[in-house]
Design a protein around this motif. Structure first.
Motif: not given
Ligand code: AMP
Ligand code: GLY
Length: 424
Positions: A272-296
Motif C-alpha cells: 500500500l501507499m498511505i496517501t492523503p486520500e487514504g491507502p491505495k493499492l500498489i501491488e498484490y502478492n498472493v503469499r506471505f511477505g518474506d521476511p515479514e512472515c518471520q516477525v508475524l
C-alpha cells in the motif's frame, strides 16, 4: 495433521517452526525445505513449481494439508492439482494467483471493483507507450506485467530513463515473457505499508502490521531487494488505516474474485501507499511477505495449523480470533556478499547455534546448505534471518544484533539499522 509445506526460504522456515509447535501437527514435510526445516521434519527434493509431482506426493503420503509458501507454486497450479484429488490446500489457485502474476490483470480488476490504485494504462508496443508519457509528469512508473522476481518495476525520474526502461522490457525482453506487456502508472507519493489477510474465498482475517526494508544498505540506500529486514508493529499502520484497507481494498477484492469465479484462498498481501486520500493499492502478492512472515510468526500466539486448515476448507467465518503477543519483533536478514545483483554462494557460516542461544532470538534459515562435512554454507542471496522479540522494539533490535555478532561469516553482510523508522 500431516502437513506438506512447500518452499525453501526464511518465510517457510518460520511457518514450519510455528506449525510444528501445534499439538495438532503430527508430521511436517517440506518440499524442498532447507537445513533449518530439516530439523523439524523430513525434506523431499521436489521443486515448488512441480505441481503434478507435489500433488502425487501429497496423495501418496496421505497429507492432510498443503501449505504453499512461494507464488511460483501457486502460479504453477499446485492448488488446482490438489483440488482435483481432494487434498486441502492453503494457497491460491492459478486463476486467483493472477492478482500477483499479472499486473495488468490486477489493475483491470481494481477498476472493475472500485479498489483504489494509481491511474494506469497497459501497452504491448513501445511507440504507444512512449507517446503516452508525452502527456504525463515525472516520475514515471513502468512495470513489467508478469512475475520478474521483484525487479520488474522502474521509477524513472526523466523521459530518457523511462524510454530506456520501456525498450529494455518490451524490446530487449529483459524479463522474458513477463515483459510482453507493460503497465505505466501514476506515481503515488506517501509512505509505504504492507497489509496481510488470511482468506478462505469469502472471509478475510486481518493480521497485525509488519513492515520490511527494501533497499540493500543502511539508510534505505542501494539497490532494491526482496527485503533486508522487517519489524512489527509498524507505526504507519494505524487502526484507521487498517479499517480503510479492509473496507476499501481487501473485502471488495475478495467479493470481486469470488464473483469472477476465482475465489481467493491463502494470504492476500497488499502493498500500500498511505496517501492523503487514504491507502491505495500498489501491488498484490498472493503469499506471505518474506521476511515479514518471520516477525508475524514470532508474534502469533494462536495455533496456526487449525487456522490455515479452516481457510483451506472455507471455514474461516467460524474460526477463533487470532491472538498476538504484545512484544514487538524484528528480523534482520544476513545476505551473501554481492546480493542482490550477484550473491557469492558457497562461503562457510559458523556460530549459528551460538546466535540462536541468545535469549528471545530465533534464527531462521533462508538460503543455506549443509555440505557433506556438515559445514553450513551460503546457498542463496538472502541466507539467514535473525529474529528477536523484546519488551520494546529497541530491546528486540538489540537482541537481534547481539545474536548476529556471534555469527562468524565473512562472506555475508546485513543492515545495521533495521526498524529505524519505527524507532525514531
Ligand atoms: P512493486 O513491485 O509493484 O511493489 O513495486 C516496487 C516498488 O516500487 C514499491 O515497493 C514502491 O516503492 C514503488 N512503486 C511501485 N508503484 C509505485 C507507484 N505507483 N507510485 C510510487 N511508488 C511506486
Ligand atoms: N518483502 C516483500 C516481499 O516478500 O515481497
Amino acid at each position: 495433521m500431516k502437513i506438506l509445506l512447500v518452499g525453501s526460504g526464511g518465510r517457510e522456515h518460520a511457518l514450519g517452526w510455528k506449525l510444528k509447535q501445534s499439538p495438532l501437527v503430527s508430521a511436517l514435510i517440506s518440499a524442498p525445505g532447507n537445513p533449518g526445516l530439516a530439523e523439524l521434519g523430513r525434506c523431499v527434493s521436489i521443486k515448488p513449481d512441480a505441481a503434478a509431482e507435489l500433488a502425487a506426493f501429497a496423495a501418496r503420503e496421505q497429507v492432510d494439508l498443503v501449505v504453499i509458501g512461494p507464488e511460483a507454486a501457486a502460479a504453477a497450479g499446485l492448488a488446482d492439482a490438489l483440488a482435483q484429488i481432494g487434498v486441502p490446500c492453503f494457497g491460491p489457485s492459478k486463476a486467483a494467483a493472477e492478482l500477483e502474476a499479472s499486473k495488468a490483470f490486477m489493475k483491470e480488476f481494481c477498476m472493475r471493483h472500485g479498489v483504489p490504485t494509481a491511474e494506469y494504462k497497459v501497452f504491448d508496443d513501445a511507440v504507444h507507450a512512449k507517446a503516452y508519457l508525452g502527456d504525463r509528469e515525472p516520475p514515471f512508473v513502468i512495470k513489467a506485467d508478469g512475475l520478474a522476481a521483484g525487479k520488474g518495476v522502474v521509477i524513472a525520474e526523466t523521459r530518457r530513463q523511462a524510454d530506456a526502461a520501456i525498450d529494455e522490457i518490451l524490446f530487449l525482453r529483459k524479463f522474458g515473457t513477463a515483459g510482453q506487456r507493460i503497465v505505466i502508472e501514476d506515481f503515488l507519493p506517501g509512505e509505504e505499508a504492507s497489509f496481510f489477510a488470511l482468506c478462505d474465498g469469502e472471509t478475510a482475517i486481518p493480521l497485525i502490521a509488519a513492515q520490511d526494508h527494501k533497499r540493500a544498505y543502511d539508510g534505505d540506500k542501494g539497490p532494491n531487494t526482496g527485503g533486508m529486514g522487517a519489524y512489527s508493529p509498524a507505526p504507519v499502520f494505524t487502526d484507521q488505516v487498517r479499517e480503510q484497507t479492509m473496507e476499501r481494498i481487501i473485502l471488495p477484492t475478495l467479493a470481486g474474485m469470488k464473483a469472477e469465479g476465482r475465489p481467493f484462498i491463502g494470504v492476500l498481501f497488499a502493498g500500500l501507499m498511505i496517501t492523503p486520500e487514504g491507502p491505495k493499492l500498489i501491488e498484490y502478492n498472493v503469499r506471505f511477505g518474506d521476511p515479514e512472515c518471520q516477525v508475524l510468526m514470532r508474534r502469533l500466539k494462536s495455533d496456526l495449523a487449525p487456522v490455515l486448515a479452516s481457510a483451506a476448507k472455507g471455514e474461516l467465518a467460524t474460526a477463533a480470533a487470532l491472538e498476538w503477543d504484545e512484544s514487538p519483533a524484528v528480523t534482520v536478514v544476513l545476505a551473501a556478499q554481492g546480493y542482490p545483483d550477484e550473491p557469492l554462494t558457497g562461503s562457510v557460516i559458523r556460530g549459528v547455534e551460538k546466535a540462536g542461544a541468545v535469549e528471545d532470538v530465533q534464527v531462521f534459515h533462508a538460503g543455506t546448505k549443509q555440505d557433506d562435512d556438515g559445514l553450513l554454507r551460503a546457498a542463496g542471496g538472502r541466507v539467514l534471518n535473525v529474529t528477536a522479540t523484546g519488551a520494546t522494539l529497541r530491546e528486540a533490535v538489540a537482541a537481534a544484533y547481539r545474536a548476529i555478532d556471534r555469527i562468524d561469516w565473512p562472506g555475508g553482510f546485513c543492515r545495521r539499522d533495521i526498524a529505524w523508522r519505527a524507532l525514531n
